[in-house]
Write a protein that holds these residues in place. Structure first.
Motif, PDB file in Angstrom:
ATOM      1  N   CYS A  35      -7.507   4.153   6.307  1.00 29.83           N
ATOM      2  CA  CYS A  35      -7.006   3.118   7.228  1.00 29.83           C
ATOM      3  C   CYS A  35      -5.505   3.232   7.480  1.00 29.83           C
ATOM      4  N   CYS A  60      -3.305   5.005   2.636  1.00 35.62           N
ATOM      5  CA  CYS A  60      -4.749   5.207   2.482  1.00 35.62           C
ATOM      6  C   CYS A  60      -5.213   6.216   3.521  1.00 35.62           C
ATOM      7  N   CYS A 101     -10.925  -0.160   1.871  1.00 38.10           N
ATOM      8  CA  CYS A 101     -11.790   0.921   2.350  1.00 38.10           C
ATOM      9  C   CYS A 101     -12.867   1.271   1.317  1.00 38.10           C
ATOM     10  N   CYS A 146      -7.714   2.969  -0.230  1.00 42.06           N
ATOM     11  CA  CYS A 146      -7.342   1.616  -0.668  1.00 42.06           C
ATOM     12  C   CYS A 146      -8.584   0.798  -1.017  1.00 42.06           C
TER      13      CYS A 146
HETATM   14 ZN    ZN Z   1      -7.723   1.854   3.476  1.00 43.38          ZN
END
Ligand code: ZN
Ligand code: SF4
Length: 313
Positions: free
Chosen positions: A287, A284, A299, A296
């Motif tokens: 993150c 991602c 997020c 993701c």
């Molecule tokens: Zn993420």
């Protein structure tokens, strides 16, 4: 007049309608533990060299699992660590965390508490106040999985045990059908998932063949310190409606939950073959955790929460 145990002359304390069996304390405990050990062996949940994390909420399933895994891991000389998640649910989570802590201390198991506020920046109570389109549990589940996987991996754990029981499993199978989500269903099961990657810590579910009612009986018979009660947001979840439906059907047709789970297990390999993805998961971009998309779900949900109401985070 007291009913006798189906295996000895002792007084029965529990009736298992799907097997038409009455069991005394001793034979129920024996049967319960034997079934959990058999499931753990059948799906090769724990092996030499593993470092096992156990998610302990303080409820009957997770505490029963903690005691059983402590025995299993000790006998195999495998390290066991307990992880609890504080989602920030006032009036509910404080009590269960206290119970989790006390049980870990009693068993001498290292215990870590991970917090939504610290790791994600928002509590479940704050999410619920936002009155978002989605139900609170949708956020809670995604955030909890993200925190547990990340922490377990960073701690070098090779397995993460979660206390899903037969009721949870039958609900999950049915929910995935009702939502037409075969990809998700294909990832479900007693252990592991479709995607194998060093960033994913394998999840194991030793209680997956244990009806919820039985884990409550087991924890009471063994005199465990348990916190009974339900999360104040549980009624919002789609799962709750499926749970009520399955309980009603089970009442009239004992063994239904087993049959739902067993039906799923009999087609699981076919599902996995059909819906396995050849795509390698990517990291991602926000993150750094694994995701099938650029950003993701954790997020995306955080963005959504920020966007809708401004600056809570
Ligand atoms: Zn993420
Ligand atoms: Fe989170 Fe929903 Fe479970 Fe409560 S019931 S802990 S909000 S997933």
């Amino acid at each position: 007049m007291a009913v006798s145990c189906s295996k000895c002359s002792g007084d029965a304390v529990v009736y298992l309608p799907y097997g038409n069996e009455n069991l005394c304390k001793k034979h129920f405990v024996d049967s319960f533990e034997k079934r959990v050990r058999r499931t753990a062996r059948e799906f090769r949940m724990i092996g030499k060299g593993d470092r096992v994390g156990v998610a302990v909420s303080g409820g009957k399933d997770s505490v029963s699992m903690l005691y059983l895994l402590k025995d299993i891991c000790d006998s195999m000389r495998v390290e066991l660590v307990a992880l609890s998640v504080d989602e920030g649910i006032e009036g509910y989570r404080e009590g269960t965390l206290k119970v989790a802590k006390e049980n870990c201390r009693k068993l001498g198991v290292e215990h870590r508490i991970l917090s939504f506020k610290r790791e994600i920046g928002i509590t479940v109570d704050e999410i619920a106040k936002k009155k978002d389109r989605m139900r609170t549990c949708s956020y809670c589940g995604v955030f909890r999985r993200w925190i547990l996987n990340k922490t377990a991996r960073e701690m070098g754990l090779t397995k993460l045990a979660v206390g899903h029981n037969l009721d949870d499993a039958a609900q999950t199978v049915l929910m995935n059908f009702l939502r037409n989500e075969p990809f998700r269903l294909a990832r479900f099961g007693p252990s592991g998932g479709i995607i194998e990657h060093e960033f994913f810590v394998d999840r194991i579910k030793p209680l997956i063949r244990i009806p919820e009612r039985e884990s409550a009986v087991y924890s009471i018979i063994r005199g465990m310190n348990i916190k009974f009660g339900r999360c104040p947001y549980a009624h919002e979840a789609f799962r709750n409606e499926v749970r009520v439906f399955l309980n009603e059907v089970e009442e009239g047709f004992p063994g239904t939950k087993f049959r739902v789970f067993n039906s799923f297990m009999s087609v699981r390999d076919v599902l996995r073959e059909k819906f396995s993805s050849n795509e390698t998961p990517i990291k991602c971009k926000e993150c750094g955790e694994l995701s099938s998309n650029e950003v993701c779900m954790r997020c995306k949900m955080l963005r959504d929460l920020r966007g809708e109401k401004g600056k809570c985070l």
